[in-house]
Design a protein around this motif. Structure first.
Motif, mmCIF file in Angstrom:
data_model
loop_
_atom_site.group_PDB
_atom_site.id
_atom_site.type_symbol
_atom_site.label_atom_id
_atom_site.label_comp_id
_atom_site.label_asym_id
_atom_site.label_seq_id
_atom_site.Cartn_x
_atom_site.Cartn_y
_atom_site.Cartn_z
ATOM 1 N N LEU A 1 -3.555 -1.476 10.104
ATOM 2 C CA LEU A 1 -3.796 -0.083 10.468
ATOM 3 C C LEU A 1 -3.084 0.289 11.763
ATOM 4 N N GLY A 2 -2.992 -0.660 12.689
ATOM 5 C CA GLY A 2 -2.243 -0.419 13.931
ATOM 6 C C GLY A 2 -0.770 -0.178 13.645
ATOM 7 N N GLU A 3 -0.204 -0.993 12.769
ATOM 8 C CA GLU A 3 1.209 -0.814 12.402
ATOM 9 C C GLU A 3 1.403 0.488 11.631
ATOM 10 N N ALA A 4 0.473 0.825 10.759
ATOM 11 C CA ALA A 4 0.552 2.082 10.007
ATOM 12 C C ALA A 4 0.543 3.271 10.967
ATOM 13 N N LYS A 5 -0.290 3.196 11.987
ATOM 14 C CA LYS A 5 -0.344 4.280 12.981
ATOM 15 C C LYS A 5 0.974 4.384 13.738
ATOM 16 N N ARG A 6 1.526 3.242 14.140
ATOM 17 C CA ARG A 6 2.814 3.256 14.854
ATOM 18 C C ARG A 6 3.926 3.840 13.984
ATOM 19 N N GLN A 7 3.857 3.579 12.704
ATOM 20 C CA GLN A 7 4.888 4.057 11.778
ATOM 21 C C GLN A 7 4.552 5.445 11.202
ATOM 22 N N THR A 8 3.457 6.023 11.619
ATOM 23 C CA THR A 8 2.939 7.314 11.133
ATOM 24 C C THR A 8 2.832 7.362 9.606
ATOM 25 N N VAL B 1 -1.219 4.879 3.706
ATOM 26 C CA VAL B 1 -2.000 3.649 3.553
ATOM 27 C C VAL B 1 -3.358 3.988 2.930
ATOM 28 N N TYR B 2 -3.947 5.081 3.375
ATOM 29 C CA TYR B 2 -5.223 5.526 2.799
ATOM 30 C C TYR B 2 -5.055 5.811 1.303
ATOM 31 N N ALA B 3 -4.009 6.556 0.951
ATOM 32 C CA ALA B 3 -3.763 6.871 -0.466
ATOM 33 C C ALA B 3 -3.517 5.594 -1.266
ATOM 34 N N LEU C 1 0.819 -1.206 0.000
ATOM 35 C CA LEU C 1 0.000 0.000 0.000
ATOM 36 C C LEU C 1 0.858 1.263 0.000
ATOM 37 N N LEU C 2 1.960 1.242 0.724
ATOM 38 C CA LEU C 2 2.860 2.402 0.726
ATOM 39 C C LEU C 2 3.430 2.636 -0.671
ATOM 40 N N ARG C 3 3.816 1.560 -1.304
ATOM 41 C CA ARG C 3 4.358 1.662 -2.667
ATOM 42 C C ARG C 3 3.292 2.211 -3.629
ATOM 43 N N CYS C 4 2.068 1.747 -3.489
ATOM 44 C CA CYS C 4 0.972 2.251 -4.332
ATOM 45 C C CYS C 4 0.798 3.756 -4.154
ATOM 46 N N ALA C 5 0.858 4.206 -2.911
ATOM 47 C CA ALA C 5 0.668 5.634 -2.626
ATOM 48 C C ALA C 5 1.807 6.474 -3.190
ATOM 49 N N VAL D 1 9.255 18.374 3.674
ATOM 50 C CA VAL D 1 9.383 17.010 3.152
ATOM 51 C C VAL D 1 8.058 16.570 2.527
ATOM 52 N N ALA D 2 6.951 16.964 3.154
ATOM 53 C CA ALA D 2 5.625 16.573 2.648
ATOM 54 C C ALA D 2 5.397 17.057 1.221
ATOM 55 N N LYS D 3 6.019 18.140 0.831
ATOM 56 C CA LYS D 3 5.847 18.673 -0.524
ATOM 57 C C LYS D 3 6.276 17.684 -1.600
ATOM 58 N N PHE D 4 7.123 16.729 -1.239
ATOM 59 C CA PHE D 4 7.616 15.753 -2.206
ATOM 60 C C PHE D 4 6.691 14.555 -2.362
ATOM 61 N N TYR D 5 5.626 14.489 -1.582
ATOM 62 C CA TYR D 5 4.677 13.388 -1.643
ATOM 63 C C TYR D 5 3.562 13.725 -2.626
ATOM 64 N N PRO D 6 2.997 12.715 -3.288
ATOM 65 C CA PRO D 6 1.903 12.975 -4.230
ATOM 66 C C PRO D 6 0.723 13.712 -3.576
ATOM 67 N N GLN D 7 0.415 13.376 -2.330
ATOM 68 C CA GLN D 7 -0.653 14.047 -1.582
ATOM 69 C C GLN D 7 -0.037 14.571 -0.278
ATOM 70 N N PRO D 8 0.563 15.754 -0.314
ATOM 71 C CA PRO D 8 1.323 16.266 0.833
ATOM 72 C C PRO D 8 0.561 16.289 2.156
ATOM 73 N N LEU D 9 -0.731 16.559 2.129
ATOM 74 C CA LEU D 9 -1.473 16.642 3.385
ATOM 75 C C LEU D 9 -1.695 15.282 4.035
ATOM 76 N N LEU D 10 -1.440 14.195 3.314
ATOM 77 C CA LEU D 10 -1.566 12.864 3.913
ATOM 78 C C LEU D 10 -0.259 12.385 4.537
ATOM 79 N N ARG D 11 0.785 13.176 4.427
ATOM 80 C CA ARG D 11 2.067 12.819 5.037
ATOM 81 C C ARG D 11 2.056 13.315 6.482
ATOM 82 N N GLU D 12 2.113 12.382 7.426
ATOM 83 C CA GLU D 12 2.081 12.746 8.842
ATOM 84 C C GLU D 12 3.447 13.218 9.312
#
Length: 161
Positions: A34-41, A46-48, A9-13, A107-118
């Motif tokens: 989802l628990g692991e995704a939360k721990r890893q921020t 994952v949503y994307a 899922l991370l690769r897809c995003a 750093v978030a600016k480099f993500y496809p959806q910057p606001l989804l980068r925690e």
């Protein structure tokens, strides 16, 4: 060795591509993912990534609701933090200190959806005017508390000016 569903899922995003394959997960497996995704921020990523799953793939309703709610929270927090980070150069500039924001929103600016980068916070780094210093042994100062730093500079000024 197959990649974990979280990694897929991370690769897809990040690559903005649908997965070549994705296993059918139970509700419990989604909860663990989802628990692991939360721990890893990386819940926003994952949503994307989940948005890139084929239309025929069905995420269990409870997991989907949790994922959507968390993504909305992350986006709102990201927008709030982004606006705050945009104010930092002006706040410090009023004291004669140039500031660059590192990490967080930059750093978030480099993500496809910057606001989804925690991220937890923006890291402003002050670069004083030539010959000035805020601390004798530092040429770059990592600011921990923005309001306190601005107040300190306003009260005492920047040494060397």
């Amino acid at each position: 060795m197959k990649d974990s569903p979280l990694l897929v899922l991370l690769r897809c995003a990040l690559w903005e591509k649908a997965p070549s394959s994705f296993p059918v997960l139970t509700g419990e497996e989604w909860a663990a993912l989802l628990g692991e995704a939360k721990r890893q921020t990386v819940t926003g990523l994952v949503y994307a990534g989940a948005q890139r799953l084929p239309d025929s793939y069905r995420i269990p309703e409870e997991a989907l609701l949790q994922l959507v709610a968390q993504a909305e929270r992350i986006e709102k927090e990201g927008l709030y933090k982004q606006k705050g980070a945009e104010r930092l150069p002006e706040m410090f500039g009023s004291c004669g200190v140039s500031v660059q924001v590192l990490k967080g929103p930059e750093v978030a600016k480099f993500y496809p959806q910057p606001l989804l980068r925690e991220y937890h916070s923006a890291k402003p780094v002050a670069t004083p005017v030539p010959g000035a210093f805020l601390h004798e042994r530092d040429s770059l100062i990592r600011v921990q508390n923005t309001k306190r730093a601005v107040r300190y500079i306003q009260e005492r000024g920047v040494a060397g000016q």
